[in-house]
Design a protein around this motif. Structure first.
Motif, PDB file in Angstrom:
ATOM      1  N   ASP A 135       0.830  -1.213   0.000  1.00 57.50           N
ATOM      2  CA  ASP A 135       0.000   0.000   0.000  1.00 57.50           C
ATOM      3  C   ASP A 135       0.865   1.265   0.000  1.00 57.50           C
ATOM      4  O   ASP A 135       0.558   2.253  -0.671  1.00 57.50           O
ATOM      5  CB  ASP A 135      -0.932   0.008   1.225  1.00 57.50           C
ATOM      6  CG  ASP A 135      -2.009  -1.062   1.110  1.00 57.50           C
ATOM      7  OD1 ASP A 135      -2.184  -1.585  -0.011  1.00 57.50           O
ATOM      8  OD2 ASP A 135      -2.646  -1.390   2.131  1.00 57.50           O
ATOM      9  N   GLY A 136       1.964   1.211   0.764  1.00 59.75           N
ATOM     10  CA  GLY A 136       2.885   2.352   0.799  1.00 59.75           C
ATOM     11  C   GLY A 136       3.525   2.591  -0.561  1.00 59.75           C
ATOM     12  O   GLY A 136       3.680   3.734  -1.006  1.00 59.75           O
ATOM     13  N   GLU A 138       2.198   1.840  -3.416  1.00 65.03           N
ATOM     14  CA  GLU A 138       1.149   2.379  -4.300  1.00 65.03           C
ATOM     15  C   GLU A 138       1.026   3.899  -4.115  1.00 65.03           C
ATOM     16  O   GLU A 138       0.965   4.656  -5.093  1.00 65.03           O
ATOM     17  CB  GLU A 138      -0.180   1.683  -3.975  1.00 65.03           C
ATOM     18  CG  GLU A 138      -1.368   2.165  -4.773  1.00 65.03           C
ATOM     19  CD  GLU A 138      -1.386   1.636  -6.200  1.00 65.03           C
ATOM     20  OE1 GLU A 138      -2.040   2.273  -7.044  1.00 65.03           O
ATOM     21  OE2 GLU A 138      -0.721   0.624  -6.483  1.00 65.03           O
ATOM     22  N   THR A 139       1.033   4.331  -2.848  1.00 65.80           N
ATOM     23  CA  THR A 139       0.933   5.772  -2.551  1.00 65.80           C
ATOM     24  C   THR A 139       2.149   6.513  -3.111  1.00 65.80           C
ATOM     25  O   THR A 139       2.024   7.577  -3.740  1.00 65.80           O
ATOM     26  CB  THR A 139       0.861   5.991  -1.017  1.00 65.80           C
ATOM     27  OG1 THR A 139      -0.162   5.161  -0.485  1.00 65.80           O
ATOM     28  CG2 THR A 139       0.578   7.434  -0.673  1.00 65.80           C
ATOM     29  N   ARG A 142       2.048   6.994  -6.902  1.00 64.17           N
ATOM     30  CA  ARG A 142       1.187   8.105  -7.339  1.00 64.17           C
ATOM     31  C   ARG A 142       1.913   9.441  -7.193  1.00 64.17           C
ATOM     32  O   ARG A 142       1.806  10.327  -8.050  1.00 64.17           O
ATOM     33  CB  ARG A 142      -0.125   8.099  -6.560  1.00 64.17           C
ATOM     34  CG  ARG A 142      -1.072   6.987  -6.996  1.00 64.17           C
ATOM     35  CD  ARG A 142      -2.496   7.277  -6.543  1.00 64.17           C
ATOM     36  NE  ARG A 142      -2.624   7.165  -5.107  1.00 64.17           N
ATOM     37  CZ  ARG A 142      -2.944   6.034  -4.469  1.00 64.17           C
ATOM     38  NH1 ARG A 142      -3.172   4.925  -5.161  1.00 64.17           N
ATOM     39  NH2 ARG A 142      -3.045   5.995  -3.156  1.00 64.17           N
ATOM     40  N   SER A 436       6.800  13.633   0.778  1.00 66.92           N
ATOM     41  CA  SER A 436       5.438  13.155   1.024  1.00 66.92           C
ATOM     42  C   SER A 436       5.412  12.192   2.206  1.00 66.92           C
ATOM     43  O   SER A 436       4.464  12.179   3.000  1.00 66.92           O
ATOM     44  CB  SER A 436       4.906  12.481  -0.240  1.00 66.92           C
ATOM     45  OG  SER A 436       3.608  12.026  -0.057  1.00 66.92           O
ATOM     46  N   ASN A 440       3.256  11.914   6.006  1.00 67.96           N
ATOM     47  CA  ASN A 440       2.318  10.789   6.159  1.00 67.96           C
ATOM     48  C   ASN A 440       2.438  10.213   7.568  1.00 67.96           C
ATOM     49  O   ASN A 440       3.492   9.704   7.943  1.00 67.96           O
ATOM     50  CB  ASN A 440       2.649   9.712   5.107  1.00 67.96           C
ATOM     51  CG  ASN A 440       1.570   8.650   5.027  1.00 67.96           C
ATOM     52  OD1 ASN A 440       0.993   8.265   6.039  1.00 67.96           O
ATOM     53  ND2 ASN A 440       1.314   8.173   3.822  1.00 67.96           N
ATOM     54  N   GLU A 444       2.745   3.513   6.617  1.00 70.93           N
ATOM     55  CA  GLU A 444       3.142   3.439   5.210  1.00 70.93           C
ATOM     56  C   GLU A 444       4.295   4.388   4.879  1.00 70.93           C
ATOM     57  O   GLU A 444       4.909   4.271   3.822  1.00 70.93           O
ATOM     58  CB  GLU A 444       1.938   3.749   4.312  1.00 70.93           C
ATOM     59  CG  GLU A 444       0.943   2.603   4.268  1.00 70.93           C
ATOM     60  CD  GLU A 444      -0.415   3.023   3.740  1.00 70.93           C
ATOM     61  OE1 GLU A 444      -0.502   4.125   3.159  1.00 70.93           O
ATOM     62  OE2 GLU A 444      -1.368   2.252   3.915  1.00 70.93           O
ATOM     63  N   MET A 448       7.150   4.257   1.900  1.00 72.43           N
ATOM     64  CA  MET A 448       7.348   5.354   0.951  1.00 72.43           C
ATOM     65  C   MET A 448       8.817   5.776   0.897  1.00 72.43           C
ATOM     66  O   MET A 448       9.369   6.025  -0.175  1.00 72.43           O
ATOM     67  CB  MET A 448       6.454   6.543   1.320  1.00 72.43           C
ATOM     68  CG  MET A 448       4.971   6.257   1.101  1.00 72.43           C
ATOM     69  SD  MET A 448       3.916   7.595   1.653  1.00 72.43           S
ATOM     70  CE  MET A 448       4.141   8.776   0.328  1.00 72.43           C
TER      71      MET A 448
END
Length: 540
Positions: A135-136, A138-139, A142, A436, A440, A444, A448
């Motif tokens: 999930d991290g 994926e973020t 983006r 980013s 956060n 995650e 990142m």
């Protein structure tokens, strides 16, 4: 009962052995499975990592037949490697996807995927669940894609001024075997695409570009032919070698008498019968030649062969011919000359003939090799890139290099935005992802940051392969990018004294870079979610 199994009997009393290998089957699950996947992916990535960049090293692959391939094209290296591990096969597929869609960046996508998995392994060891890592990632992806859009420059495509496109093609060819004459190859690729591109639809039909290679000669002898090149010569050595204002009859029917479609056979029992048969054949040949001439053709292109008698008659009747022309070439000739492919002599008419300004035979030095060039065609869009090289390996690698350049120019026709190479855009994305991550609050953020570190593997490998101190060079460029807010700074692989990739004209297509990052991330997310591997036929 034996150590390996036990004997049982079927309903007819026949004995058979039940083997006890079920418990010895290797089956991985949980974290062990994920770590096994990561190890396989890292091994594949480390194999191609040394081939990244303009100073990347080549690999030599030897097939089971003893055929040698020398290349630094990631997709070709992985395709020729004999991998058996399931995840290693996925890495091969990843590189193939990048090659099919974009054509370039096949090494970088595998190196990035390997780096992402390597970072994921450290996070798993720290107790973070693979799903949270996925999930991290994926973020972070983006954020990286948004940064690419932000730093991209628009590259107006002008068919009259193609210098911009040549610069992008030169970046692609910089790491290839053709680098000693890469300006010439870049111009060939750009001119080929400009000849066939449809700017209204923003697309390029690769079917209209034929790449033909011939060993012998130098790479510098390669050229772009505005027409069709076929590896054939005139069927008779005394036929004319040059035909101007050619009218081509494109035939898929053979020059031979029709065969009876029955099971009956014809017995020739006397010399008189033989003479009658010979006369019949000659008459049929004359009819066929006359039908072609009556249609107005002055050159016959035939898909099939014809015997010496037919060949002699064609020569006597001043009708030059080419035989055994393959199906794809026949189609390309028909497209280029505006002719129709004719399956029967009776259907041949003047409207179905193809038009060409000149058809000439090329000869190569002292060798007997000859090729036919069809130029000045009705449809000027069909072109042929003719490559020369000292041996088969060089010609094959030149073909792969030109394919990459053609794909990159096609991508620019579709989307004219570019980013700057030399690892510049990866460093910019890594800085954005780390910023980013700092904002956060969830778990995650670790994934990142790991993603940011993985992105920096590309510039790190570029510096390493160029003989620079990788960590010092990367730290220096990253600091310069942060302080000057200039995303054009990258690794100076060619030692030109400036890290500014905009000044050095090191350019990559935005579409290619985005595809590279998203494909690698998607594959890594998928691998992190596989926690059980069973081979077919294993127990329930």
């Amino acid at each position: 009962m034996s150590a390996v199994g036990t004997v049982a009997f079927d309903e007819y009393g026949r004995p058979f052995i039940i083997l006890r290998d079920q418990e010895s089957k290797s089956r991985l699950s949980g974290i062990d499975a994920i770590k096994s996947h990561i190890l396989a992916a890292k091994t594949v990535a480390s194999t191609v990592r040394t081939s990244l960049g303009p100073n990347g090293l080549d690999k030599m692959m030897v097939s089971p037949d003893g055929e040698v391939t020398v290349t630094n094209d990631g997709a070709t290296i992985l395709d020729k490697m004999d991998v058996s591990h399931q995840i290693a096969k996925l890495m091969v597929e990843l590189s193939k996807s990048q090659d099919d869609e974009i054509g370039d960046g096949t090494t970088g996508v595998v190196v990035l995927a390997g780096a992402l998995l390597e970072q994921a392994e450290e996070l798993i060891d720290r107790g973070i669940h693979p799903i949270r890592i996925a999930d991290g990632y994926e973020t972070a992806m983006r954020v990286a894609l948004a940064k690419l859009d932000e730093i991209a420059d628009d590259f107006p495509i002008d068919a009259k001024n193609t210098e911009n496109l040549v610069q992008v093609a030169m970046t692609t060819l910089g790491s290839k075997i053709v680098t000693k004459c890469h300006r010439q190859f870049a111009e060939i690729a750009v001119n080929a695409i400009m000849s066939v591109a449809d700017f209204d639809r923003k697309d390029v039909d690769f079917e209209l570009i034929k790449v033909e290679g011939k060993q012998g000669g130098k790479l510098e002898d390669s050229q772009l032919i505005k027409g069709v090149l076929i590896d054939k010569d005139m069927s008779h050595p005394q036929m004319p070698k040059t035909i101007k204002n050619a009218k081509l009859a494109i035939l898929t029917c053979p020059f031979e008498p029709p065969k009876p479609k029955t099971k009956h056979k014809l017995d020739v029992t006397s010399a008189e019968d033989y003479r009658k048969l010979q006369e019949y054949e000659r008459k049929k040949f004359h009819e066929m030649v006359q039908q072609v001439k009556d249609a107005g053709a002055n050159l016959a292109i035939c898909q099939w062969g014809f015997d010496d008698e037919a060949n002699h008659l064609l020569f006597q009747n001043d009708l030059p011919a080419v035989r055994w022309v393959g199906g794809p070439e026949i189609e390309l000739i028909a497209i280029a000359t505006g002719g129709r492919i004719v399956p029967r002599f009776s259907e041949l008419t003047s409207e179905k003939l193809g038009d060409a300004g000149i058809v000439r035979e090329l000869t190569f030095g002292t060798t007997k090799d000859r090729m036919l060039v069809i130029e000045g065609c009705k449809n000027t869009k069909a072109v042929t890139i003719f490559l020369r090289g000292g041996n088969k390996m060089i010609v094959d690698e030149a073909k792969r290099s030109v394919h990459d350049a053609l794909c990159v120019i096609r991508n620019l026709v579709r989307d004219s935005r570019v980013v700057y190479g030399g690892g510049a855009c990866e460093i910019a994305c890594a800085i954005a992802v780390n910023k980013s991550a700092d904002m956060n609050p969830s778990l995650e953020q670790y994934a990142m940051r790991a993603y940011g570190q993985a992105l920096e593997t590309i510039p790190l490998a570029l510096a390493e392969n160029s003989g620079l101190n990788p960590i010092e060079t990367l730290s220096d460029i990253r600091a310069q990018q942060v302080n000057s807010n200039n995303s054009h700074l990258g690794i100076d692989c060619l030692q030109q004294g400036s890290p500014n990739m905009k000044e050095q004209h090191v350019l990559e297509t935005l579409a290619g870079k985005k595809q590279q990052i998203s494909l690698a991330t998607q594959l890594v997310r998928m691998i992190l979610k596989i926690d059980d591997v069973r081979s077919p036929g294993e127990g329930q």
